[in-house]
Design a protein around this motif. Structure first.
Motif, mmCIF file in Angstrom:
data_model
loop_
_atom_site.group_PDB
_atom_site.id
_atom_site.type_symbol
_atom_site.label_atom_id
_atom_site.label_comp_id
_atom_site.label_asym_id
_atom_site.label_seq_id
_atom_site.Cartn_x
_atom_site.Cartn_y
_atom_site.Cartn_z
ATOM 1 N N UNK A 33 0.814 -1.208 0.000
ATOM 2 C CA UNK A 33 0.000 0.000 0.000
ATOM 3 C C UNK A 33 0.850 1.261 0.000
ATOM 4 N N UNK A 34 1.979 1.230 0.699
ATOM 5 C CA UNK A 34 2.832 2.424 0.765
ATOM 6 C C UNK A 34 3.396 2.804 -0.599
ATOM 7 N N UNK A 35 3.586 1.814 -1.464
ATOM 8 C CA UNK A 35 4.143 2.110 -2.786
ATOM 9 C C UNK A 35 3.066 2.449 -3.807
ATOM 10 N N UNK A 36 1.933 1.755 -3.770
ATOM 11 C CA UNK A 36 0.939 1.907 -4.836
ATOM 12 C C UNK A 36 -0.029 3.066 -4.625
ATOM 13 N N UNK A 37 -0.460 3.313 -3.386
ATOM 14 C CA UNK A 37 -1.468 4.356 -3.148
ATOM 15 C C UNK A 37 -0.935 5.755 -3.472
ATOM 16 N N UNK A 38 0.273 6.152 -2.982
ATOM 17 C CA UNK A 38 0.765 7.487 -3.370
ATOM 18 C C UNK A 38 0.912 7.655 -4.881
ATOM 19 N N UNK A 39 1.378 6.599 -5.560
ATOM 20 C CA UNK A 39 1.538 6.691 -7.007
ATOM 21 C C UNK A 39 0.191 6.865 -7.695
ATOM 22 N N UNK A 40 -0.811 6.078 -7.295
ATOM 23 C CA UNK A 40 -2.127 6.164 -7.930
ATOM 24 C C UNK A 40 -2.748 7.545 -7.730
ATOM 25 N N UNK A 41 -2.676 8.077 -6.521
ATOM 26 C CA UNK A 41 -3.308 9.368 -6.234
ATOM 27 C C UNK A 41 -2.576 10.506 -6.948
ATOM 28 N N UNK A 42 -1.252 10.540 -6.822
ATOM 29 C CA UNK A 42 -0.489 11.651 -7.394
ATOM 30 C C UNK A 42 -0.519 11.613 -8.909
ATOM 31 N N UNK A 43 -0.408 10.430 -9.505
ATOM 32 C CA UNK A 43 -0.435 10.355 -10.967
ATOM 33 C C UNK A 43 -1.809 10.737 -11.507
ATOM 34 N N UNK A 44 -2.892 10.349 -10.825
ATOM 35 C CA UNK A 44 -4.228 10.750 -11.260
ATOM 36 C C UNK A 44 -4.359 12.272 -11.248
#
Length: 199
Positions: A148-159
């Motif tokens: 979760x620490x790797x995927x959630x920030x990427x998903x939110x910021x990239x969106x």
């Protein structure tokens, strides 16, 4: 790795989505709600590619996944090899981005993002760098502890970055793609060096 480091990495990887979505939205008029849906699609695809890369890196790493690389008694040569592979893959991604920024004016292929399938394929195309970064991380980090620490920030910021690119493109605003690409390169290199030598 801390959540702050994952946020910095997510910002570095998201600049490409910003540039690509801006270039597409300049040529293809899309509604803001459609742009939001496509931005979320691109972000979700990239988050999955990051997790896939980490999983593959865990399979290919030299230090056994069940051993903590920092624990006493771990073979330091294997740990050093993992660090070198990690550093090499991160530098490879940074060089790919640097090569693109070498042109005075980055030309982005204006894909028709009014179709949902195109946005899905565009997410895969943007996600090649993300996959390589995930592969690099997999040589140093276990997937289970960093899911979760790797995927959630990427998903939110990239969106958010992709949506911002759509908004700028819809308004026919200019974007300094070269500058943003160089910022992404600096972020990636700083992240790679810190992870390899000061972990």
């Amino acid at each position: 790795m801390s959540i702050i480091e994952f946020i910095i990495l997510a910002i570095a990887l998201s600049f490409e989505a910003l540039i690509v979505m801006h270039g597409c939205a300049l040529k293809t008029p899309v509604r803001l709600t459609q742009g939001l849906a496509e931005s979320i699609t691109i972000a979700a695809v990239n988050a999955l590619l990051l997790l896939l890369g980490i999983w593959l890196g865990n399979l290919l790493r030299f230090t056994p996944a069940e051993l903590d690389p920092n624990a006493a008694g771990t073979n330091s040569l294997l740990t050093e090899t993992d660090n070198l592979v990690y550093l090499g893959l991160m530098i490879l991604v940074a060089l790919r981005l640097l090569f693109r920024s070498g042109k005075k004016r980055r030309a982005v292929q204006p894909y028709d993002i009014s179709r949902y399938g195109t946005a899905l394929l565009l997410g895969v195309a943007v996600g090649i760098n993300t996959l390589f970064v995930g592969l690099a991380l997999g040589f140093r980090l276990p997937l289970a502890e960093n899911l979760w620490r790797s995927s959630v920030p990427l998903a939110v910021i990239m969106a958010l970055f992709a949506l911002f690119g759509v908004m700028l493109g819809r308004q026919q605003k200019e974007l300094r793609a070269r500058r943003y690409t160089l910022i992404a390169v600096l972020f990636l290199l700083a992240f790679a060096l810190k992870g390899a030598f000061w972990s």
